[in-house]
Design a protein around this motif. Sequence first.
Motif, PDB file in Angstrom:
ATOM      1  N   TYR A 115      28.974 -46.291  -9.800  1.00  0.00           N
ATOM      2  CA  TYR A 115      28.528 -44.850 -10.390  1.00  0.00           C
ATOM      3  C   TYR A 115      29.715 -44.525 -11.206  1.00  0.00           C
ATOM      4  N   ARG A 116      29.220 -44.666 -12.679  1.00  0.00           N
ATOM      5  CA  ARG A 116      30.062 -44.605 -13.752  1.00  0.00           C
ATOM      6  C   ARG A 116      30.106 -43.130 -14.158  1.00  0.00           C
ATOM      7  N   GLY A 117      29.225 -42.218 -13.548  1.00  0.00           N
ATOM      8  CA  GLY A 117      29.422 -40.669 -13.879  1.00  0.00           C
ATOM      9  C   GLY A 117      27.997 -40.197 -13.605  1.00  0.00           C
ATOM     10  N   ALA A 118      28.049 -39.075 -13.692  1.00  0.00           N
ATOM     11  CA  ALA A 118      26.835 -38.010 -13.564  1.00  0.00           C
ATOM     12  C   ALA A 118      25.579 -38.651 -14.528  1.00  0.00           C
ATOM     13  N   ILE A 119      24.601 -38.611 -14.338  1.00  0.00           N
ATOM     14  CA  ILE A 119      23.300 -38.935 -14.727  1.00  0.00           C
ATOM     15  C   ILE A 119      23.116 -37.855 -16.094  1.00  0.00           C
ATOM     16  N   LEU A 120      23.227 -38.400 -17.399  1.00  0.00           N
ATOM     17  CA  LEU A 120      22.977 -37.709 -18.460  1.00  0.00           C
ATOM     18  C   LEU A 120      23.723 -36.164 -18.383  1.00  0.00           C
ATOM     19  N   PRO A 121      24.999 -36.134 -18.354  1.00  0.00           N
ATOM     20  CA  PRO A 121      25.617 -35.202 -17.737  1.00  0.00           C
ATOM     21  C   PRO A 121      25.765 -33.749 -18.375  1.00  0.00           C
ATOM     22  N   ARG A 122      25.246 -33.936 -19.992  1.00  0.00           N
ATOM     23  CA  ARG A 122      25.025 -32.836 -20.750  1.00  0.00           C
ATOM     24  C   ARG A 122      23.452 -32.161 -20.630  1.00  0.00           C
ATOM     25  N   SER A 123      22.786 -32.812 -19.872  1.00  0.00           N
ATOM     26  CA  SER A 123      21.274 -32.410 -20.058  1.00  0.00           C
ATOM     27  C   SER A 123      21.192 -31.359 -19.116  1.00  0.00           C
ATOM     28  N   GLN A 124      20.486 -30.371 -19.635  1.00  0.00           N
ATOM     29  CA  GLN A 124      19.982 -29.225 -19.021  1.00  0.00           C
ATOM     30  C   GLN A 124      18.276 -29.185 -18.410  1.00  0.00           C
ATOM     31  N   ALA A 125      17.718 -30.151 -18.781  1.00  0.00           N
ATOM     32  CA  ALA A 125      16.436 -30.225 -18.246  1.00  0.00           C
ATOM     33  C   ALA A 125      16.217 -30.487 -16.926  1.00  0.00           C
ATOM     34  N   PRO A 126      15.470 -29.358 -16.148  1.00  0.00           N
ATOM     35  CA  PRO A 126      15.437 -29.193 -14.777  1.00  0.00           C
ATOM     36  C   PRO A 126      14.999 -30.468 -14.198  1.00  0.00           C
ATOM     37  N   GLY A 127      13.985 -31.504 -14.482  1.00  0.00           N
ATOM     38  CA  GLY A 127      13.736 -33.021 -13.911  1.00  0.00           C
ATOM     39  C   GLY A 127      15.087 -33.434 -14.108  1.00  0.00           C
ATOM     40  N   ILE A 128      15.771 -33.586 -14.875  1.00  0.00           N
ATOM     41  CA  ILE A 128      17.121 -34.478 -15.017  1.00  0.00           C
ATOM     42  C   ILE A 128      18.148 -33.941 -13.864  1.00  0.00           C
ATOM     43  N   GLN A 129      18.174 -32.517 -13.912  1.00  0.00           N
ATOM     44  CA  GLN A 129      19.115 -32.149 -13.010  1.00  0.00           C
ATOM     45  C   GLN A 129      18.929 -32.607 -11.676  1.00  0.00           C
ATOM     46  N   ASP A 130      17.621 -32.564 -11.153  1.00  0.00           N
ATOM     47  CA  ASP A 130      17.130 -32.920  -9.984  1.00  0.00           C
ATOM     48  C   ASP A 130      17.603 -34.294  -9.746  1.00  0.00           C
ATOM     49  N   ILE A 131      17.196 -35.271 -10.608  1.00  0.00           N
ATOM     50  CA  ILE A 131      17.469 -36.570 -10.234  1.00  0.00           C
ATOM     51  C   ILE A 131      19.145 -36.930 -10.243  1.00  0.00           C
ATOM     52  N   ARG A 132      19.807 -36.117 -11.120  1.00  0.00           N
ATOM     53  CA  ARG A 132      21.435 -35.980 -11.223  1.00  0.00           C
ATOM     54  C   ARG A 132      21.705 -35.612  -9.801  1.00  0.00           C
ATOM     55  N   ASP A 133      21.305 -34.597  -9.129  1.00  0.00           N
ATOM     56  CA  ASP A 133      21.959 -34.117  -8.126  1.00  0.00           C
ATOM     57  C   ASP A 133      21.617 -34.944  -6.975  1.00  0.00           C
ATOM     58  N   ASP A 134      20.315 -35.477  -7.063  1.00  0.00           N
ATOM     59  CA  ASP A 134      20.009 -36.302  -5.977  1.00  0.00           C
ATOM     60  C   ASP A 134      20.981 -37.753  -5.688  1.00  0.00           C
ATOM     61  N   VAL A 135      21.252 -38.400  -6.758  1.00  0.00           N
ATOM     62  CA  VAL A 135      21.925 -39.331  -6.807  1.00  0.00           C
ATOM     63  C   VAL A 135      23.292 -39.146  -6.425  1.00  0.00           C
ATOM     64  N   ALA A 136      23.928 -38.135  -7.198  1.00  0.00           N
ATOM     65  CA  ALA A 136      25.462 -37.615  -6.738  1.00  0.00           C
ATOM     66  C   ALA A 136      25.249 -37.141  -5.144  1.00  0.00           C
ATOM     67  N   GLY A 137      24.298 -36.441  -4.686  1.00  0.00           N
ATOM     68  CA  GLY A 137      24.312 -36.080  -3.267  1.00  0.00           C
ATOM     69  C   GLY A 137      24.182 -37.179  -2.393  1.00  0.00           C
ATOM     70  N   ARG A 138      23.589 -38.196  -2.711  1.00  0.00           N
ATOM     71  CA  ARG A 138      23.573 -39.423  -1.968  1.00  0.00           C
ATOM     72  C   ARG A 138      24.887 -40.050  -1.876  1.00  0.00           C
ATOM     73  N   LEU A 139      25.718 -40.231  -3.001  1.00  0.00           N
ATOM     74  CA  LEU A 139      26.777 -40.853  -3.049  1.00  0.00           C
ATOM     75  C   LEU A 139      27.776 -39.988  -1.997  1.00  0.00           C
ATOM     76  N   ARG A 140      27.720 -38.861  -2.254  1.00  0.00           N
ATOM     77  CA  ARG A 140      28.557 -37.801  -1.527  1.00  0.00           C
ATOM     78  C   ARG A 140      28.494 -37.872   0.014  1.00  0.00           C
ATOM     79  N   GLU A 141      27.276 -37.824   0.256  1.00  0.00           N
ATOM     80  CA  GLU A 141      26.924 -37.892   1.777  1.00  0.00           C
ATOM     81  C   GLU A 141      27.277 -39.459   2.438  1.00  0.00           C
ATOM     82  N   ALA A 142      27.235 -40.324   1.642  1.00  0.00           N
ATOM     83  CA  ALA A 142      27.734 -41.664   2.181  1.00  0.00           C
ATOM     84  C   ALA A 142      29.273 -41.988   2.329  1.00  0.00           C
ATOM     85  N   MET A 143      30.049 -41.192   1.121  1.00  0.00           N
ATOM     86  CA  MET A 143      31.340 -41.221   1.419  1.00  0.00           C
ATOM     87  C   MET A 143      31.734 -40.461   2.509  1.00  0.00           C
TER      88      MET A 143
END
Length: 445
Positions: free
Chosen positions: A365-393
């Motif tokens: 995990y090198r960082g958030a997905i396209l961190p500066r993107s404000q596109a709603p679809g990208i934000q959903d994907i970004r939050d999903d992957v980051a959330g899965r990592l957080r829950e597992a940790m």
Amino acid sequence: MTSPWLADSDVVAQTQIRSLVRESWERAQKVRLDPERLLSPLEFERDELGDYRQAHPLATVMPVIRKLLVQDADNDSGMLVAVGDAMGRLLWVEGDTGLKRRAEAMMFVEGADWSEDAAGTSAPGTALALNHGIQIRRDEHFNRLVHAWSCTAVPVHDPETRNIIGVIDITGDEQAVDRHTMPLMEATAHAVETELMLQRFRMRAEGISGLGSPSGTEHSPMIFFDSSLATLDVRSKPGTARGVVRVHKALRPTLHILGRDTALLSVAGKTLELTPRHAEIVTLLSRSRSGLSAERLTELLHGSPEGVATVRSEMVRLRRVIDNFQRGLSPTSKPYRLPEPLELDAQQVVALLNRGAHRAAFAAYRGAILPRSQAPGIQDIRDDVAGRLREAMLADASAELLLEYAQSEGALDDLEVWRTVLKLLPAKSPKRAGVVAQIERLESP
């Protein structure tokens, strides 16, 4: 006479750089590998790995390898035994359980690509590149993250064609490059090749053709491998040319979007940097294999269906850019769809989490997905992957790993994570003071 293939410290001076190693470093530099960062691509998800291993020629001889090598690499040995395919992808990693967890941090895990093109100088990758057994000691590795490790590897050949079909590797401390290790590895490879030939003799004597279908049996599934060991799954009647060919995902293009504002598209050793908007579009299309209408794509990019004309114009430019880079990859229309599956580096993180390899997932995990993107679809994907990592940790990580995660950019201000770290740390740990200070800072108004 000193062998150029050995790295025993009693044979090779610590300050001496072998020509084989220097040449391997140069090959790594030519493909622009970063010696400070290592992310050997995860080429298989769990189900795919199981299917591929079962079909691979070395699957039937794993008992031989385990008897000769793995039995000695028990939980206290400080050694790992890895078996890979001809492309350098690790299929089995067995041995010391604690060491196996440590190796996750450098992506030395089942399904990862350790070819020279992906990981630089290492025993498995360089042995395949040179078609010869070799030892690589500590800082001879191209990547600095692997400097604490040493390894010996030998290629395995088809007993009849003499083509490379895989590689066997021992990884660990200095013991892994002991002068006696190479003869052991070469003997193991010879035993494996001999056993493969004996199995074929038995199959032929029993009237079995291919790798497992009885001669003359119609509609029998057969698994073949091409010259690069990419799976070709053919189901057809004997004597016919028809069949279903499945090209493995390892050969597919990859889109790198973790920790990047501009995506990097890589295919067949070539790379293309996409603009932020093009990165958003390709990422959204890669997550929707059934395709997206122009209106739906606009909603995912802008939050509303307004601006369809702008998106259509952007698609024209995107097609032109991709066509100039690699024909056959640009999106089709009505609906917009990628012509073939595209792998996301973010999917590797999710795949590792699903397999319980939390340290490897965090390293990937090198960082958030396209961190500066404000596109709603990208934000959903970004939050999903980051959330899965957080829950597992939070659920399964050790205190040490969770502390590393807490200190990362995405979790630095996460109070729940820091409180969980404090609960997991031993009472006398010197790290508790810093954790308490961070919690107090976050709790202060």
